[in-house]
Design a protein around this motif. Structure first.
Motif, PDB file in Angstrom:
ATOM      1  N   LEU A 335      13.416  -9.736  17.327  1.00  0.00           N
ATOM      2  CA  LEU A 335      12.628  -8.688  16.345  1.00  0.00           C
ATOM      3  C   LEU A 335      11.716  -9.326  15.578  1.00  0.00           C
ATOM      4  N   LEU A 336      10.649  -8.770  15.275  1.00  0.00           N
ATOM      5  CA  LEU A 336       9.600  -9.295  14.498  1.00  0.00           C
ATOM      6  C   LEU A 336       9.609  -8.934  13.065  1.00  0.00           C
ATOM      7  N   TRP A 337       9.376  -9.906  12.097  1.00  0.00           N
ATOM      8  CA  TRP A 337       9.388  -9.826  10.673  1.00  0.00           C
ATOM      9  C   TRP A 337       8.034  -9.565   9.978  1.00  0.00           C
ATOM     10  N   ALA A 338       7.677  -8.658   9.626  1.00  0.00           N
ATOM     11  CA  ALA A 338       8.404  -7.291   9.229  1.00  0.00           C
ATOM     12  C   ALA A 338       7.244  -6.247   9.397  1.00  0.00           C
ATOM     13  N   PHE A 339       7.578  -4.963  10.002  1.00  0.00           N
ATOM     14  CA  PHE A 339       6.769  -4.001   9.540  1.00  0.00           C
ATOM     15  C   PHE A 339       6.823  -3.262   8.322  1.00  0.00           C
ATOM     16  N   VAL A 340       5.732  -2.954   7.532  1.00  0.00           N
ATOM     17  CA  VAL A 340       5.394  -2.304   6.433  1.00  0.00           C
ATOM     18  C   VAL A 340       4.340  -1.161   6.645  1.00  0.00           C
ATOM     19  N   PRO A 341       4.590  -0.104   5.856  1.00  0.00           N
ATOM     20  CA  PRO A 341       3.329   1.012   6.077  1.00  0.00           C
ATOM     21  C   PRO A 341       2.308   0.540   5.562  1.00  0.00           C
ATOM     22  N   ASP A 342       2.206  -0.353   4.339  1.00  0.00           N
ATOM     23  CA  ASP A 342       0.933  -0.570   3.459  1.00  0.00           C
ATOM     24  C   ASP A 342       0.732  -2.152   3.668  1.00  0.00           C
ATOM     25  N   PRO A 343       0.279  -2.514   4.893  1.00  0.00           N
ATOM     26  CA  PRO A 343       0.134  -4.174   4.968  1.00  0.00           C
ATOM     27  C   PRO A 343      -1.092  -4.581   4.096  1.00  0.00           C
ATOM     28  N   ARG A 344      -1.000  -5.917   3.853  1.00  0.00           N
ATOM     29  CA  ARG A 344      -1.997  -6.510   2.862  1.00  0.00           C
ATOM     30  C   ARG A 344      -2.981  -7.373   3.491  1.00  0.00           C
ATOM     31  N   PRO A 345      -4.010  -6.907   4.168  1.00  0.00           N
ATOM     32  CA  PRO A 345      -4.862  -7.766   5.051  1.00  0.00           C
ATOM     33  C   PRO A 345      -5.503  -9.085   4.361  1.00  0.00           C
ATOM     34  N   GLY A 346      -5.703  -8.740   3.244  1.00  0.00           N
ATOM     35  CA  GLY A 346      -6.517  -9.785   2.294  1.00  0.00           C
ATOM     36  C   GLY A 346      -5.687 -10.885   1.741  1.00  0.00           C
ATOM     37  N   GLU A 347      -4.363 -10.881   2.129  1.00  0.00           N
ATOM     38  CA  GLU A 347      -3.366 -11.741   1.745  1.00  0.00           C
ATOM     39  C   GLU A 347      -2.741 -12.423   3.129  1.00  0.00           C
ATOM     40  N   CYS A 348      -2.221 -13.654   2.713  1.00  0.00           N
ATOM     41  CA  CYS A 348      -1.496 -14.423   3.890  1.00  0.00           C
ATOM     42  C   CYS A 348       0.068 -13.830   3.765  1.00  0.00           C
ATOM     43  N   THR A 349       0.446 -12.834   4.612  1.00  0.00           N
ATOM     44  CA  THR A 349       1.765 -12.321   4.501  1.00  0.00           C
ATOM     45  C   THR A 349       2.335 -12.247   5.814  1.00  0.00           C
ATOM     46  N   TYR A 350       3.794 -11.687   5.967  1.00  0.00           N
ATOM     47  CA  TYR A 350       4.239 -11.584   7.149  1.00  0.00           C
ATOM     48  C   TYR A 350       4.087 -10.358   7.604  1.00  0.00           C
ATOM     49  N   ASP A 351       3.276  -9.386   6.885  1.00  0.00           N
ATOM     50  CA  ASP A 351       3.071  -7.808   6.951  1.00  0.00           C
ATOM     51  C   ASP A 351       2.706  -7.343   8.391  1.00  0.00           C
TER      52      ASP A 351
END
Length: 367
Positions: A335-351
């Motif tokens: 399972l992938l971490w993690a789904f969010v409805p509001d990803p932050r494309p300008g930051e380095c995240t797991y979104d």
């Protein structure tokens, strides 16, 4: 004629007194542990509705958030959009915390959002794995669950709505244990039995006391007995990180994983961002231990950061290669971490947002 009748009666009596054999998919297949719900297990994998199942999907911890009714954790998710988009045969892991079943206005229990999560999953015929609490207190009371909590704090300490965790578990299992979309239960996400230091409970300040594995094993034995007394139809996931955390490091995992109330082992893979765990706590070592215990192991969190630090297509390709490697090594799902409805494309995240190419990867590998 009399002799034939007597013979037939004898055959029936013998058949009635003979214990049932383990369910097998073929004469050479490993025995299947059937719990009574839709999900069963073999020593190396999962079964859904009687067929081999290799689940992939997302951690979508925010599904229970509804800012109009509960205390919330992150942004709200359009449940029908999510369960319509995630592929058939997938598995979604989410937080079923008492804090998200507490009315923000009255402080009393409000089950409406979680009822909606299960209803949406059932409408779209998708499977879910609820996590009943987390070890670090995030999205709850922000308090780390230390050794004392696993000894007896889970029966003594009151949290949201004035409930102990024991009471919340009983309420949740009784209310949603009959849901068609329920794959199983995860009691605690990433359990470990460290002791906080004078400077706080951050991992840098915690210590690991002697006998930590015994404490964690007793916890699973005891609380697992209580859970299965209410619902024995669904398997219990260990929820463990799988690395060198207090209580499961190295061979301690064998002690904890041998609990009769742990049916599926877990591993959380963040090696790109958090480093590779010691060899005796690595994924190959954990898979070997799972084989020794005769239980399947799922990579329940696979996280790779993207956004400002990596393109989404490049991350999707990395997800695919890692999933393929996990499966080849013997993992029973990822399972992938993690789904969010509001990803932050300008930051380095797991979104992982709705438009992320990681969705196509999940659709390709789910089986």
């Amino acid at each position: 004629m009399i002799r034939i009748v007597i013979t037939l009666i004898a055959i029936v009596v013998v058949a009635a007194c003979t214990p049932p054999e383990p369910v097998q998919t073929s004469p050479s297949a490993p025995p299947t542990h059937v719990y009574g719900g839709r999900v069963a297990t073999t020593p190396s994998g999962l079964v859904l509705d009687g067929k081999p199942w290799w689940p992939s999907g997302f951690n979508a911890y925010q599904l229970g958030t509804d800012w109009s009714s509960n205390l919330g954790c992150g942004a709200e998710v359009d449940l029908d959009r999510y369960f319509d988009q995630v592929p058939r045969g997938s598995l979604t892991r989410f937080n079923l915390f008492s804090s998200l079943a507490t009315s923000r206005e009255t402080g009393r229990l409000d089950f409406s959002r979680f009822d909606a999560v299960f209803a949406a999953a059932t409408r779209h015929d998708r499977m879910v794995l609820p996590v009943l609490t987390g070890s670090n207190g995030a999205c709850e009371d922000e308090r780390y669950k230390d050794r004392s909590w696993y000894v007896d704090g889970w029966k003594r300490d009151e949290g949201p709505a004035g409930l102990t965790f024991e009471r919340w578990m009983m309420i949740a299992v009784q209310r949603w244990g009959g849901e068609r979309s329920l794959a199983g239960w995860e009691i605690v996400g990433e359990p470990e039995v460290g002791v906080c230091g004078a400077a706080g409970c951050d991992w840098r300040h915690r210590t690991c006391p002697a006998g930590a594995a015994a404490v964690l094993r007793t916890f699973f034995d005891t609380i697992g007995t209580e859970l299965t007394a209410i619902d024995a139809r669904h398997p219990i996931f260990a929820g463990t990180t799988g690395g060198d955390q207090c209580g499961i490091a190295g061979g301690d995992m064998l002690t904890v994983g041998a609990s009769p109330h742990i049916d599926i082992l877990d591993f959380h893979d963040y090696r790109d961002a958090e480093g590779v765990p010691p060899a005796d706590s690595s994924l190959p070592a954990r898979l070997a231990q799972a084989h020794e215990l005769g239980k399947p192991l799922i990579v329940n969190e696979l996280g790779i950061k993207a956004g400002s630090c990596l393109s989404l297509p490049a991350r999707a390709a990395s997800f695919r290669s890692r999933i393929d490697a996990n499966r080849a090594a013997g993992a029973a799902g990822t399972l992938l971490w993690a789904f969010v409805p509001d990803p932050r494309p300008g930051e380095c995240t797991y979104d992982i947002g709705f438009d992320d190419p990681a969705w196509a990867v999940v659709a390709e590998v789910v089986d």
